[in-house]
Design a protein around this motif. Structure first.
Motif, PDB file in Angstrom:
ATOM      1  N   ARG A 178       0.827  -1.211   0.000  1.00 31.77           N
ATOM      2  CA  ARG A 178       0.000   0.000   0.000  1.00 31.77           C
ATOM      3  C   ARG A 178       0.860   1.259   0.000  1.00 31.77           C
ATOM      4  NH1 ARG A 178      -1.272   3.206   3.840  1.00 31.77           N
ATOM      5  NH2 ARG A 178      -0.656   1.751   5.477  1.00 31.77           N
ATOM      6  N   ALA A 179       1.959   1.225   0.755  1.00 35.85           N
ATOM      7  CA  ALA A 179       2.851   2.386   0.844  1.00 35.85           C
ATOM      8  C   ALA A 179       3.815   2.474  -0.338  1.00 35.85           C
ATOM      9  CB  ALA A 179       3.648   2.330   2.140  1.00 35.85           C
ATOM     10  N   LYS A 180       3.747   1.495  -1.226  1.00 33.73           N
ATOM     11  CA  LYS A 180       4.636   1.444  -2.390  1.00 33.73           C
ATOM     12  C   LYS A 180       6.108   1.446  -1.956  1.00 33.73           C
ATOM     13  CE  LYS A 180       1.192   3.708  -5.309  1.00 33.73           C
ATOM     14  NZ  LYS A 180       0.160   3.731  -4.243  1.00 33.73           N
ATOM     15  N   ALA A 181       6.372   0.671  -0.893  1.00 32.10           N
ATOM     16  CA  ALA A 181       7.743   0.490  -0.402  1.00 32.10           C
ATOM     17  C   ALA A 181       8.266  -0.834  -0.949  1.00 32.10           C
ATOM     18  CB  ALA A 181       7.760   0.488   1.123  1.00 32.10           C
ATOM     19  N   PHE A 182       9.129  -0.745  -1.934  1.00 27.76           N
ATOM     20  CA  PHE A 182       9.550  -1.950  -2.658  1.00 27.76           C
ATOM     21  C   PHE A 182      10.973  -2.399  -2.346  1.00 27.76           C
ATOM     22  CE2 PHE A 182       6.542   0.313  -5.608  1.00 27.76           C
ATOM     23  CZ  PHE A 182       5.468  -0.522  -5.345  1.00 27.76           C
ATOM     24  N   ASN A 183      11.620  -1.738  -1.393  1.00 26.13           N
ATOM     25  CA  ASN A 183      13.006  -2.098  -1.062  1.00 26.13           C
ATOM     26  C   ASN A 183      13.078  -2.921   0.232  1.00 26.13           C
ATOM     27  OD1 ASN A 183      12.242   0.087   0.540  1.00 26.13           O
ATOM     28  ND2 ASN A 183      14.329   0.905   0.661  1.00 26.13           N
ATOM     29  N   ILE A 184      12.044  -3.715   0.503  1.00 29.17           N
ATOM     30  CA  ILE A 184      11.931  -4.464   1.758  1.00 29.17           C
ATOM     31  C   ILE A 184      11.962  -5.966   1.482  1.00 29.17           C
ATOM     32  CG2 ILE A 184      10.402  -4.989   3.697  1.00 29.17           C
ATOM     33  CD1 ILE A 184       9.320  -2.099   3.414  1.00 29.17           C
TER      34      ILE A 184
END
Length: 426
Positions: A281-287
């Motif tokens: 949802r937060a568009k955090a793709f480096n996790i």
């Protein structure tokens, strides 16, 4: 005792929305914003709903008899009740929490409904003047054991009795726009933290299109300070060892501009699954996610630019927001959790690169879980040097290069933070 798990003590995904009175799915564990009040509202006894008082009294009895936390019982109540109870959910929740804030000043001979009304009267008096109660009286709103293990001061005692604020964290590029859309109290928002928003509206934030689009998170301001102290840079590699469902981790990702890599670990697969959905949802793709029980066997062999140990703790810093927790936490809990905290730091220390940063954060204020944990680590790892963790424009108490954020300083949770730098050469 809240279990010593690899996530901050808190609650599950259901919570009460004070503004609409609705039950909504909400992830707040880890940032401790369960049932947040957004403004101080005088609960006049002239307009008190007798049904709400009776429901609250039944729930308090159940919590006491079953030794269960009030927030969990409130969630169960509102999930299983009809519209009539749900319409009163905000009032019932506020009555329950007011009782746990003020119950120690009520007459012990009164009936439970009588004690509840006494607590509501005291809350009204405190709203009218924070100086109404003396230090001797306010010292009764915390367990007696605390006085020997926390540096108790009058400002903290008053902060414990005040209605908590609801804080939002905007993404870096969305703060100005969101402040134009959402009701907020700019008078208490630190100028040095433009992404921190003190929400004062009534809408259900979880239905807000900007929340659904990942443009803001509900995160206590003290937890936001931890992310700023970490200060991760784009392209670095970090590890959030006790990520829970990802409150602080999503902040690190935003600070890194979605560049580099962040590993998230937790002992609970369910929490990591929730984290995955929140990150999408937060568009955090480096996790990247890995299960880890906290033992000596680490989930990856990477050397990190930074490691955040946001360890399980007694949660004393959240007692303003979760007043019932004051009476379910004891000194044995504190001592057991302190050993968990020391062990976590020992287990991850060698995974910090030379020149890298190790950040220890807990939402508690007991010496056993704060300064004494730091002393234990310093004795064992002389190759790590303490740095002073501060954020410009944020009031905190710094002593011996470790930082305590008191609840009254930022109108948020209490937080302790220590930062070490591993020496470049050993």
């Amino acid at each position: 005792m809240r279990s010593a798990r690899l996530a901050r003590p808190g609650v599950g995904p259901h919570a009460v929305d004070f503004r609409s009175g609705n039950v909504c799915r909400r992830r707040l564990a880890g940032d401790h914003q369960t049932f947040p009040g957004t403004e101080t509202i005088r609960m006049s006894l002239d307009y008190l709903n007798d049904r709400a008082v009776n429901v609250a009294a039944r729930l308090i009895r159940q919590a006491n008899d079953e030794k269960r936390p009030a927030d969990a019982l409130l969630r169960e109540l509102f999930r299983s009740s009809g519209d009539e109870i749900r319409r009163d959910s905000a009032e019932i929740t506020r009555i329950v929490y007011t009782f746990y804030r003020w119950s120690q000043l009520a007459n012990r001979k009164d009936s439970l409904p009588g004690k509840i009304r006494s607590c509501l009267r005291n809350a009204d008096r405190f709203t009218e003047s924070v100086e109404y109660f003396s230090r001797k009286e306010l010292q009764n709103v915390i367990p007696h054991w605390v006085k020997k293990h926390v540096d108790v001061n009058m400002d903290w005692l008053r902060a414990l009795q005040a209605e908590p604020r609801l804080w939002l964290r905007a993404k870096r590029d969305a703060a100005a726009d969101l402040k134009g859309k959402l009701e907020h109290d700019s008078s208490i928002e630190p100028k040095s933290m433009p992404e921190a928003i003190a929400f004062s509206g009534k809408e259900d934030l979880y239905r807000h299109p900007d929340f659904q689009a990942g443009r803001f998170e509900i995160q206590d301001i003290s937890s936001q300070v931890v992310g700023l102290i970490c200060d991760p840079k784009p392209g670095e590699t970090w590890w959030d060892t006790c990520s829970g469902e990802g409150g602080k981790l999503l902040h690190l990702s935003d600070l890194m501009q979605n560049k580099g890599l962040i590993w998230a670990s937790d002992r609970s697969k369910r929490r990591l699954d929730v984290l995955k959905k929140r990150a999408a949802r937060a568009k955090a793709f480096n996790i990247r996610r890995r299960a880890w029980e906290g033992g000596e066997y680490l989930p990856m062999k990477t050397q990190f630019d930074g490691i955040l140990v946001d360890a399980p703790c007694s949660g004393v810093g959240t007692w303003g927001r979760l007043p019932h927790a004051r009476w379910s936490t004891n000194l044995n809990d504190v001592r057991e959790l302190a050993e968990v905290q020391k062990r976590l730091l020992r287990n991850v220390a060698r995974s910090v690169k030379r020149g890298g940063k190790l950040v220890y954060a807990v939402c508690t204020l007991t010496r056993e879980e704060t300064s004494q944990v730091v002393e234990d680590f310093d004795d064992r790892f002389p190759e790590f040097e303490l740095e002073t963790p501060t954020v410009a424009g944020v009031e905190s108490s710094v002593e011996d290069r470790i930082t305590t954020i008191w609840p009254h300083a930022l109108r948020g949770n209490g937080m302790f933070v220590a930062v070490w730098r591993r020496q470049a050469q050993e």
